[in-house]
Design a protein around this motif. Structure first.
Motif, PDB file in Angstrom:
ATOM      1  N   UNK A  93    -102.771  97.301 -30.077  1.00  0.00           N
ATOM      2  CA  UNK A  93    -103.155  98.037 -31.272  1.00  0.00           C
ATOM      3  C   UNK A  93    -102.077  98.947 -31.821  1.00  0.00           C
ATOM      4  N   UNK A  94    -100.880  98.889 -31.235  1.00  0.00           N
ATOM      5  CA  UNK A  94     -99.777  99.679 -31.763  1.00  0.00           C
ATOM      6  C   UNK A  94     -99.266  99.098 -33.070  1.00  0.00           C
ATOM      7  N   UNK A  95     -98.252  99.723 -33.669  1.00  0.00           N
ATOM      8  CA  UNK A  95     -97.734  99.232 -34.955  1.00  0.00           C
ATOM      9  C   UNK A  95     -97.089  97.860 -34.805  1.00  0.00           C
ATOM     10  N   UNK A  96     -96.989  97.159 -35.921  1.00  0.00           N
ATOM     11  CA  UNK A  96     -96.264  95.887 -35.944  1.00  0.00           C
ATOM     12  C   UNK A  96     -94.781  96.187 -35.725  1.00  0.00           C
ATOM     13  N   UNK A  97     -94.150  95.444 -34.823  1.00  0.00           N
ATOM     14  CA  UNK A  97     -92.751  95.690 -34.490  1.00  0.00           C
ATOM     15  C   UNK A  97     -91.926  94.438 -34.735  1.00  0.00           C
ATOM     16  N   UNK A  98     -90.825  94.598 -35.454  1.00  0.00           N
ATOM     17  CA  UNK A  98     -89.824  93.533 -35.582  1.00  0.00           C
ATOM     18  C   UNK A  98     -88.525  94.064 -35.022  1.00  0.00           C
ATOM     19  N   UNK A  99     -87.861  93.252 -34.227  1.00  0.00           N
ATOM     20  CA  UNK A  99     -86.619  93.667 -33.599  1.00  0.00           C
ATOM     21  C   UNK A  99     -85.450  93.467 -34.562  1.00  0.00           C
ATOM     22  N   UNK A 100     -84.513  94.386 -34.512  1.00  0.00           N
ATOM     23  CA  UNK A 100     -83.273  94.282 -35.278  1.00  0.00           C
ATOM     24  C   UNK A 100     -82.143  93.856 -34.349  1.00  0.00           C
ATOM     25  N   UNK A 101     -81.337  92.927 -34.786  1.00  0.00           N
ATOM     26  CA  UNK A 101     -80.224  92.470 -33.970  1.00  0.00           C
ATOM     27  C   UNK A 101     -79.056  92.076 -34.864  1.00  0.00           C
ATOM     28  N   UNK A 102     -77.881  92.083 -34.284  1.00  0.00           N
ATOM     29  CA  UNK A 102     -76.690  91.706 -35.035  1.00  0.00           C
ATOM     30  C   UNK A 102     -76.543  90.196 -35.119  1.00  0.00           C
ATOM     31  N   UNK A 103     -76.979  89.489 -34.074  1.00  0.00           N
ATOM     32  CA  UNK A 103     -76.820  88.043 -34.017  1.00  0.00           C
ATOM     33  C   UNK A 103     -78.169  87.376 -33.794  1.00  0.00           C
TER      34      UNK A 103
END
Length: 219
Positions: free
Chosen positions: A73-83
């Motif tokens: 139930x936490x926030x929607x998370x998208x990961x940030x990456x360089x590659x």
């Protein structure tokens, strides 16, 4: 209004994402910080979407993801990456991330991707997903994945294909001329049949089964 928090150890990245996202009317960046202040900031601001750097000194993005618990139930998370071949991405998807963004994402596409995340969509490029699959989540042509897909109804298969392409429930409903509630029921059924917890994991099953390659060949 979609509320967003950006977590990245580089101030330039944080300010760049804020500038791009706040140029549109329906998104506000309610906070931005590095990994050390991430959990406290997110608890205080209660965002809809968190863009979380996967590699940071001092506090790893995967550890923060575990605390945020998007499956619970936490926030929607998208990961940030360089590659888009980052070896940590597969682990993040297993832990409930709703996809990932490379930091040089087209600025014109970024607000659209955030909207998709906020409405339940999957942000996972077809090219990069193959790197993830080959890093530990299976391989394209996987027999078990093919069997799982074969258990779907024709309509569930249609929903899965659109889901795996990143469409939200609303977008899927519009394309299939079905209500949002009906799409939600189909998605729940797909997750149960696949024995997975998230839409991203369902999308990866579809890719392992070769469904996405088939869908792309028809367009």
């Amino acid at each position: 209004m979609i509320r967003v928090v950006v977590i990245d150890d580089e101030a330039l990245v944080r300010s760049g994402f804020r500038f791009i996202l706040e140029a549109v009317d329906d998104i506000r960046v309610v906070g931005a910080t590095d990994g050390l202040g991430a959990v406290e900031l997110i608890a205080a601001t209660r965002p809809d979407v968190v863009l979380l750097d996967i590699r940071m000194p001092g506090r790893n993005g995967l550890d923060i993801l575990a605390e945020l618990n998007p499956r619970g139930g936490g926030p929607v998370v998208a990961m940030l990456t360089t590659f888009d071949t980052d070896s940590y991405i597969a682990d993040a998807l297993r832990k409930g991330a709703s996809g990932y963004l490379v930091k040089d994402t087209d600025p014109e596409q970024l607000p659209h991707l955030v909207r998709s995340l906020a409405s339940g969509g999957v942000v996972l490029s077809a090219e990069a997903s193959r790197a993830v699959l080959h890093s530990g989540l299976g391989t394209v042509g996987d027999d078990r994945a093919k069997l799982q897909v074969s258990r779907l109804t024709a309509r569930e298969r249609d929903v899965l294909l659109l889901l795996a392409q990143g469409s939200s429930n609303t977008e899927i409903g519009a394309q299939l001329h079905l209500s949002g509630g009906t799409i939600k029921d189909h998605v729940s059924s797909i997750l149960a049949k696949f024995e997975v917890a998230t839409r991203v994991q369902a999308a990866l099953v579809a890719d392992r089964a070769g469904l996405l390659a088939h869908g792309r060949s028809e367009r």
